[in-house]
Motif scaffolding. Structure first.
Motif, short mmCIF file in Angstrom:
data_model
loop_
_atom_site.label_atom_id
_atom_site.label_comp_id
_atom_site.label_asym_id
_atom_site.label_seq_id
_atom_site.Cartn_x
_atom_site.Cartn_y
_atom_site.Cartn_z
N ALA A 149 0.78 -1.11 -0.04
CA ALA A 149 0.08 0.00 0.08
C ALA A 149 0.87 1.13 0.10
O ALA A 149 0.59 2.28 -0.63
CB ALA A 149 -0.91 -0.06 1.19
N MET A 150 1.93 1.39 0.80
CA MET A 150 2.56 2.27 0.72
C MET A 150 3.53 2.53 -0.66
O MET A 150 3.64 3.67 -1.06
CB MET A 150 3.78 2.17 1.82
CG MET A 150 3.44 2.69 3.24
SD MET A 150 4.69 2.75 4.64
CE MET A 150 5.16 0.79 4.66
N VAL A 153 0.66 4.07 -2.84
CA VAL A 153 0.71 5.67 -2.47
C VAL A 153 1.65 6.58 -3.05
O VAL A 153 1.33 7.66 -3.89
CB VAL A 153 0.57 5.68 -0.82
CG1 VAL A 153 0.83 7.23 -0.59
CG2 VAL A 153 -0.70 5.26 -0.55
N ARG A 154 2.77 6.13 -3.14
CA ARG A 154 4.01 6.88 -3.63
C ARG A 154 3.80 6.89 -5.03
O ARG A 154 3.85 7.84 -5.91
CB ARG A 154 5.49 6.23 -3.18
CG ARG A 154 6.52 7.05 -3.67
CD ARG A 154 6.52 8.61 -2.77
NE ARG A 154 7.29 9.40 -3.49
CZ ARG A 154 7.53 10.67 -3.20
NH1 ARG A 154 7.36 11.04 -2.12
NH2 ARG A 154 8.46 11.46 -3.93
N TYR A 157 1.25 9.09 -6.08
CA TYR A 157 1.74 10.72 -5.71
C TYR A 157 2.80 11.01 -6.98
O TYR A 157 2.57 12.10 -7.69
CB TYR A 157 2.53 10.53 -4.44
CG TYR A 157 3.04 12.01 -4.22
CD1 TYR A 157 2.60 13.05 -3.88
CD2 TYR A 157 4.52 12.09 -4.62
CE1 TYR A 157 3.02 14.19 -3.36
CE2 TYR A 157 5.16 13.34 -4.34
CZ TYR A 157 4.35 14.39 -3.85
OH TYR A 157 5.21 15.59 -3.51
N VAL A 276 10.24 3.90 -3.72
CA VAL A 276 9.49 2.89 -3.53
C VAL A 276 8.30 2.54 -4.41
O VAL A 276 7.38 1.78 -4.28
CB VAL A 276 9.03 3.05 -1.96
CG1 VAL A 276 10.34 3.12 -0.73
CG2 VAL A 276 8.21 4.27 -1.84
N HIS B 107 7.24 10.47 3.21
CA HIS B 107 7.62 9.94 1.89
C HIS B 107 6.36 9.25 1.37
O HIS B 107 6.13 9.49 0.02
CB HIS B 107 8.98 9.12 2.01
CG HIS B 107 9.35 8.68 0.54
ND1 HIS B 107 10.11 9.62 -0.34
CD2 HIS B 107 9.14 7.63 -0.30
CE1 HIS B 107 10.39 9.16 -1.67
NE2 HIS B 107 9.81 7.90 -1.57
N THR B 108 5.99 8.30 2.05
CA THR B 108 4.67 7.59 1.60
C THR B 108 4.02 7.10 2.86
O THR B 108 4.70 7.04 4.04
CB THR B 108 4.92 6.41 0.50
OG1 THR B 108 3.52 6.11 0.21
CG2 THR B 108 5.85 5.47 1.06
N TRP B 109 2.78 6.51 2.85
CA TRP B 109 2.13 6.21 3.83
C TRP B 109 0.98 5.24 3.66
O TRP B 109 0.65 5.23 2.37
CB TRP B 109 1.39 7.53 4.62
CG TRP B 109 0.37 8.12 3.86
CD1 TRP B 109 0.76 9.01 2.73
CD2 TRP B 109 -1.08 7.62 3.45
NE1 TRP B 109 -0.55 9.22 1.99
CE2 TRP B 109 -1.45 8.56 2.43
CE3 TRP B 109 -1.92 7.01 4.21
CZ2 TRP B 109 -2.85 8.50 2.05
CZ3 TRP B 109 -3.13 6.85 3.88
CH2 TRP B 109 -3.67 7.72 2.71
N VAL B 153 1.41 12.50 1.48
CA VAL B 153 2.80 12.69 1.30
C VAL B 153 3.23 14.08 1.43
O VAL B 153 2.56 14.83 1.20
CB VAL B 153 2.89 12.24 -0.31
CG1 VAL B 153 4.44 12.44 -0.69
CG2 VAL B 153 2.58 10.60 -0.46
N SER B 154 4.59 14.20 1.89
CA SER B 154 5.12 15.56 2.37
C SER B 154 4.69 16.06 3.60
O SER B 154 5.04 17.26 4.13
CB SER B 154 4.81 16.55 1.35
OG SER B 154 5.48 16.17 -0.04
#
Lengths: 424, 187
Positions: A149-150, A153-154, A157, A276, B107-109, B153-154
């Motif tokens: 999931a992380m 999410v990146r 983004y 990532v 950075h990510t979550w 993010v951020s």
């Protein structure tokens, strides 16, 4: 190194729980299926074997590999266990290739299994999470769905990937599996179904994630001499590639893209790679396999792909690692239908891990079996007469070609193998 | 053995047992939990305590108990790691310990609604990978103080430390160091 062929394969029907068969019996069932499909191969022609299973915790039996081997009656011939997380099956396939390519064996059998039903789902998730750094990662909330999931999410983004695009992967793969009798799940879904299923780790829902399975798979690999003698339609293994990356996601570098032949560095001027959001191990595996098989541009040079879609997000990330589209365009790639059964390059015509199941040690070998049947043109024969998911060759100017992709951890071990139809 | 005399067995009087029948395992009341008999499925318990050493990474965990976040810097190429490692992944040379800033960015979550059995009771919880200015790699931690729909993010975050250390990486966790607001488009 000598040319290597796959001459037969077999699988058990994967299921959530198969308490009626031990891992040995499941392996035996897949082995016997493979033997029946190549009747001219006599058991005494088998020089040795390699065996794969991921977790000693699930098995609660150390050296389970030898128990499968003695059950098959392959002692005292050589055997060893291959293990590398989710890529265990793919690594096992490549180990069998190595045994034949090196000349050590003329016939090597690769078999793998997992029995994940022996603990409850959440304990199973714990066992799987033990395949993350147990000092720094696992204690924080070790959960692979959380890690993936992380990553997505990146990806969202960086590239604007959407949750609907993730859901499209689940819809596509489940639809393909409606025509695969071997699949664990037969579901006709919509994007809404996927989004409305329970949230596991934002943004991944239950239908974005593969389930746990019991099952086994078996591949028989042989030298040219034996393949010609015993198999009317052998499939040639023409490309082998493997990649690795750091166990901890947090340790991944933020540097430059590892380029494929058809790519231009100007595409990725502002991209920090792999971060990532991408799998450098997958990219390296693809790079080596393409070089080995002489593939210039995968979208043109391949007819289908069976890849490791443990998560819908990882299928999208893998489109990019394999160079089917540019980094960042994986979401659009599914949206345009390019990876659909009738698309430019069908991905997971079998239904992938999401629908077929993921008994870890068997998974990479299952992909090889499906790819083998695709390249033989024998899907209908092995699928109760249903040939709907049989992929047709794209071009007459080259042999039909498939790619199998096996993937571990958060992208720690990845294998890519290329298989081709022989002209006979 | 021809000279061996026949063993004298105990009396065969009615109601007395022969010697062979006196050898019995002691019985206990420890039964087996059986779920099914076809096939036979039963409960099989397993647990173990390890003498687990953090070895070369020990200073990091001791540092957490002192309110310090320690990372590594390569003594040759100066690559800086937010999660410590004794040797550089880039060039293979030894690293030295560095103290990381306590302020960073997400950075990510993710927010986990399910989890491994060990963490199931703690759901839902947020996981974050934190980036620090001037550091090349990231750090995995929990974040409290923001709901899923407020995560982004951020986001600026700050390290907090447990008062009673567990000597595991959860001794440090992060909290937002800027006001949290609903994320654009969050459901």
């Amino acid at each position: 190194m000598r040319p290597v062929y796959m001459i037969s394969g077999g699988i058990t029907k994967f299921s959530k729980a198969n308490p009626r068969q031990s891992f040995r019996l499941m392996v035996k069932e897949s082995f016997d299926y493979a033997l029946r499909d190549v009747p001219k191969l006599r058991r005494e022609m088998i020089d040795g074997s390699v065996v794969s299973y991921f977790s000693d915790h699930f098995t609660r039996q150390l050296m389970a590999g030898i128990m499968a081997t003695d059950f098959l009656g392959l002692c005292p011939r050589p055997n060893k266990r291959i293990e590398g997380g989710g890529a265990t099956g793919g690594l096992c396939f490549q180990a069998a290739w190595e045994a034949v390519a090196s000349g050590r064996m003329d016939v090597c059998v690769a078999y793998g299994f997992e029995t994940m039903s022996h603990v409850n789902t959440w304990k199973g998730n714990e066992f799987i999470a033990l395949a993350s750094d147990t000092n720094f990662d696992y204690p924080v909330g070790g959960f692979y769905s959380g890690y993936y999931a992380m990553m997505v999410v990146r990806h969202m983004y960086e590239f604007g990937t959407t949750v609907e695009q993730l859901a499209m992967v689940s819809v596509k793969n489940h639809k393909n599996a409606l025509h695969n009798v071997w699949a664990q799940k037969h579901l006709d879904l919509t994007i809404e179904d996927v989004r409305n299923s329970p949230m596991v780790a934002y943004p991944l829902t239950m239908l974005d994630i593969c389930t746990m399975s019991d099952g086994a798979a078996c591949c028989i690999l042989a030298s040219e001499k034996v393949a010609e003698k015993v198999c009317p339609h052998p499939v040639k293994i023409t490309g082998i590639g493997t990649g690795t990356d750091a166990m901890r996601m947090s340790d991944r570098p933020h540097g430059e893209v590892l380029l494929l032949k058809h790519e231009d560095p100007s595409w990725y001027k502002n991209l920090k790679y792999p971060g990532v959001h991408s799998f450098r191990a997958g990219r390296n595996a693809a790079r080596l396999a393409y070089e080995h098989a002489g593939i210039q541009n995968p979208i043109e040079d391949l007819d289908f792909i069976e890849l490791h879609d443990a998560y819908t997000s990882s299928e999208i990330q893998t489109y990019e690692d394999l160079g089917l589209c540019r980094y960042g365009e994986g979401g659009k790639f599914i949206e345009t239908g390019a990876s659909a059964l009738d698309g430019k390059l069908p991905v997971n015509p079998s239904g992938g891990l999401i629908a077929c199941g993921h008994p870890v040690g068997a998974t990479g070998l299952m992909q090889a079996v499906f790819a083998f049947w695709q390249l033989q043109g024998s899907i209908a024969k092995h699928n109760n007469g249903d040939g709907k998911i049989q992929v047709k060759p794209k071009k007459k100017s080259r042999p039909m070609r498939g790619l199998i992709h096996s993937h571990a951890g958060t992208g720690t071990y990845v294998t890519v193998s290329i298989m081709e139809r022989t002209s006979k | 053995m021809a000279d061996k005399k026949p063993v004298r067995t105990s009396s065969t009087k009615l109601g007395t047992k022969p010697e062979w029948d006196k050898l019995r395992l002691p019985e206990t009341d420890q039964g087996t939990v059986v779920f099914n008999t076809d096939p036979l499925i039963l409960k099989n318990h397993y647990e173990i305590d390890y003498l687990h050493s953090y070895a070369e990474d020990s200073p990091f965990f001791v540092g957490l108990s002192q309110g310090k976040l320690l990372g590594s810097e390569c003594t040759k190429c100066h690559y800086r790691y937010a999660t410590p490692r004794a040797y550089c992944m880039e060039c293979g040379k030894k690293t030295r310990w560095i103290e990381l800033p306590l302020e960073g960015k997400v950075h990510t979550w993710t927010t986990c609604y399910f989890g491994s059995e060990a963490f199931l009771k703690e759901t839902p919880f947020n996981l974050v990978l934190v980036e620090f200015a001037g550091v090349n790699t990231l750090f995995l931690a929990r974040l409290i103080g923001a709901k899923q729909e407020e995560m982004r993010v951020s986001m600026k975050v700050r390290a907090q430390f447990r008062r009673n250390s567990k000597f595991d990486p959860t001794d440090v966790y992060f909290v937002p160091s800027e006001p949290v607001t609903p994320r654009e488009g969050a459901a």
